[in-house]
Design an enzyme around this catalytic site. Structure first.
Site, PDB file in Angstrom:
ATOM      1  N   HIS A  56      -1.394  -0.316   7.416  1.00 25.60           N
ATOM      2  CA  HIS A  56      -0.148  -1.018   7.087  1.00 25.60           C
ATOM      3  C   HIS A  56       0.714  -0.111   6.216  1.00 25.60           C
ATOM      4  O   HIS A  56       0.414   0.127   5.050  1.00 25.60           O
ATOM      5  CB  HIS A  56      -0.483  -2.314   6.337  1.00 25.60           C
ATOM      6  N   HIS A  58       5.140   1.535   5.865  1.00 28.35           N
ATOM      7  CA  HIS A  58       6.562   1.338   6.180  1.00 28.35           C
ATOM      8  C   HIS A  58       7.255   2.694   6.114  1.00 28.35           C
ATOM      9  O   HIS A  58       7.993   2.983   5.165  1.00 28.35           O
ATOM     10  CB  HIS A  58       7.219   0.379   5.183  1.00 28.35           C
ATOM     11  N   LYS A  61      11.322   3.141   5.688  1.00 30.60           N
ATOM     12  CA  LYS A  61      12.100   2.889   4.477  1.00 30.60           C
ATOM     13  C   LYS A  61      11.612   3.670   3.254  1.00 30.60           C
ATOM     14  O   LYS A  61      12.198   3.574   2.176  1.00 30.60           O
ATOM     15  CB  LYS A  61      12.095   1.388   4.169  1.00 30.60           C
ATOM     16  N   HIS A 213       3.159 -10.144   8.233  1.00 29.15           N
ATOM     17  CA  HIS A 213       3.285 -10.210   6.783  1.00 29.15           C
ATOM     18  C   HIS A 213       3.199 -11.703   6.457  1.00 29.15           C
ATOM     19  O   HIS A 213       4.076 -12.477   6.866  1.00 29.15           O
ATOM     20  CB  HIS A 213       4.652  -9.704   6.325  1.00 29.15           C
ATOM     21  N   GLU A 216       3.248 -13.685   1.242  1.00 28.06           N
ATOM     22  CA  GLU A 216       3.433 -12.614   0.265  1.00 28.06           C
ATOM     23  C   GLU A 216       4.108 -13.172  -0.989  1.00 28.06           C
ATOM     24  O   GLU A 216       5.264 -12.885  -1.283  1.00 28.06           O
ATOM     25  CB  GLU A 216       4.252 -11.473   0.863  1.00 28.06           C
ATOM     26  N   ASP A 312       1.048   0.422   2.385  1.00 26.19           N
ATOM     27  CA  ASP A 312       2.267  -0.368   2.303  1.00 26.19           C
ATOM     28  C   ASP A 312       3.452   0.535   1.961  1.00 26.19           C
ATOM     29  O   ASP A 312       3.699   1.511   2.641  1.00 26.19           O
ATOM     30  CB  ASP A 312       2.107  -1.516   1.313  1.00 26.19           C
ATOM     31  N   ASN A 313       4.161   0.268   0.882  1.00 22.80           N
ATOM     32  CA  ASN A 313       5.406   0.983   0.584  1.00 22.80           C
ATOM     33  C   ASN A 313       5.155   2.205  -0.291  1.00 22.80           C
ATOM     34  O   ASN A 313       4.238   2.223  -1.118  1.00 22.80           O
ATOM     35  CB  ASN A 313       6.390   0.055  -0.117  1.00 22.80           C
TER      36      ASN A 313
END
Length: 401
Positions: A56, A58, A61, A213, A216, A312-313
């Protein structure tokens, strides 16, 4: 190549053995395969893992925090800022960010990565064409999958939902074996079950796996995870559904949370925890937070649901720090969720996400398996979380990187 006297974590051993967890092994490589695994006397001098799998991320971005700013705990502020920023995205900028992420992950030992792409409506996002090109360029280095990340309410529009599912399926037709996945952002939506049912119907029609998602946040009444489990069973989609975040599970009362996990286990769901982003976005910012925001990893494992830990991010409004070093994320997850012994949780960044992504290799170490490996300096679980212990040699196709 011979790799002498290494730990093979118990949950990564793909062969029958009565050897204790601390047993050391000599591992011999022949070309791009593991040729032999033999127990040896004496203490281990390192730890050998299969290549890391990031379930997972991203990468569309990432590396934008200097432009969008940090939000300090406000998920929906981050969503709004990113939507404004996304309107200015260009192909070259996307390519630069996404390629940088893949290069970072590869050098840290990642062999496969699933990224979510912001997909706010029926129009195919600019990021998809960039990703499809990179997917082919990185073949043989990082196996790259994508998920269409769409607000659940968008699927209320039948035309929009069909357009998204068709585009994802079409991307799979053009590159079979490297699948795209249908996804949605689910959080306390009105008529949530009806909208989720529509997503499942689209997935079945187009033969797509699902990746949500879900929940959250820290609201106890966020029960999307349970509904997804029930719909998975209803539609016979077991083993093809992944759920990331599930933060609300951490604050629900034990009977409710454990019932949900039992349904998730029955449905064969793949659960993914994202410790970096969830610790940053969940809980108070005007005081020291009490809630940690990470889902119930230990309870999931007790129900036979071996979870994954993922990136994730990275360096964006959702999480302004971080890297694509999964071992760094693993270290945080172990500490915040009290995962012990740590060696027994290394499947959360190897075998468990390999299963969630449906990879050809299950990530277990056995004679004949691919020689896509990560050799750590850590001699035991206590060194595993130290900077010295995380020093590594990345081996791909039997050659050091």
């Amino acid at each position: 190549m011979k790799i002498a006297a290494v730990n093979l974590p118990r949950r990564l051993r793909g062969f029958e053995t009565e050897a204790p967890p601390e047993q050391a092994f000599d591992v011999t490589l022949d070309g791009d395969r593991v040729a032999s695994i033999r127990p040896v006397a004496g203490p281990a001098q390192g730890t050998l893992l299969s290549g890391l799998v990031d379930a997972h991320a991203h990468i569309d971005k990432n590396y934008t925090v200097h432009e969008v700013g940090a939000v300090q705990g406000d998920l929906f502020a981050a969503i709004a800022r990113m939507a404004e920023h996304r309107a200015r995205w260009s192909g070259p900028a996307l390519r630069e960010r996404m390629a940088r992420a893949l290069d970072d992950a590869w050098r840290c030992g990642t062999r496969a990565l699933r990224t979510h792409l912001d997909w706010g409506g029926p129009a195919t996002p600019l990021s998809l064409a960039v990703l499809l090109a990179l997917r082919e360029e990185w073949r043989g280095r990082v196996e790259l999958q994508f998920v269409s990340l769409t607000p659940l309410d968008v699927f209320d529009d039948a035309v929009a939902g069909e357009a998204i599912a068709h585009a994802v399926a079409q991307a799979n037709t053009e590159a079979p074996g490297r699948p795209g996945v249908l996804g949605a952002f689910v959080y306390r939506n009105e008529e949530i079950e009806r909208k989720l049912r529509r997503v499942f119907e689209l997935a079945k029609t187009h033969g797509l796996a699902l990746d949500f998602h879900v929940d959250e946040g820290l609201d106890r009444d966020a029960t999307g995870l349970n509904r997804i489990a029930e719909l998975t069973l209803e539609h016979g989609w077991q083993g093809r559904v992944t759920c990331g975040h599930a933060c609300s599970l951490s604050v629900q009362h034990n009977p409710e949370a454990l019932h949900t996990l039992s349904r998730c286990a029955a449905a064969g769901l793949h659960l993914v925890a994202l410790p970096t982003t969830n610790l940053y976005l969940q809980g108070a910012w005007d005081r020291t937070p009490v809630e940690r925001g990470i889902t119930r990893l230990r309870e999931a494992a007790e129900h036979g649901l071996r979870p994954s830990i993922a990136t994730d991010n990275v360096a964006d409004g959702f999480y302004p720090y971080g890297s694509y070093d999964l071992l760094e994320t693993f270290q945080l997850g172990v500490q915040v969720a009290h995962l012990a012994p740590a060696m027994d949780w290394l499947d959360s960044i190897t075998a468990s996400p390999a299963r969630a992504l449906g990879l050809a290799w299950d990530g277990r170490l056995r004679e004949g398996c691919p020689a896509d490996l990560v050799l750590l300096a850590a001699r035991n679980e206590y060194e595993l979380l130290t900077p010295a212990g995380r020093r590594r040699t990345v081996i791909r196709h039997g050659q050091t990187l």
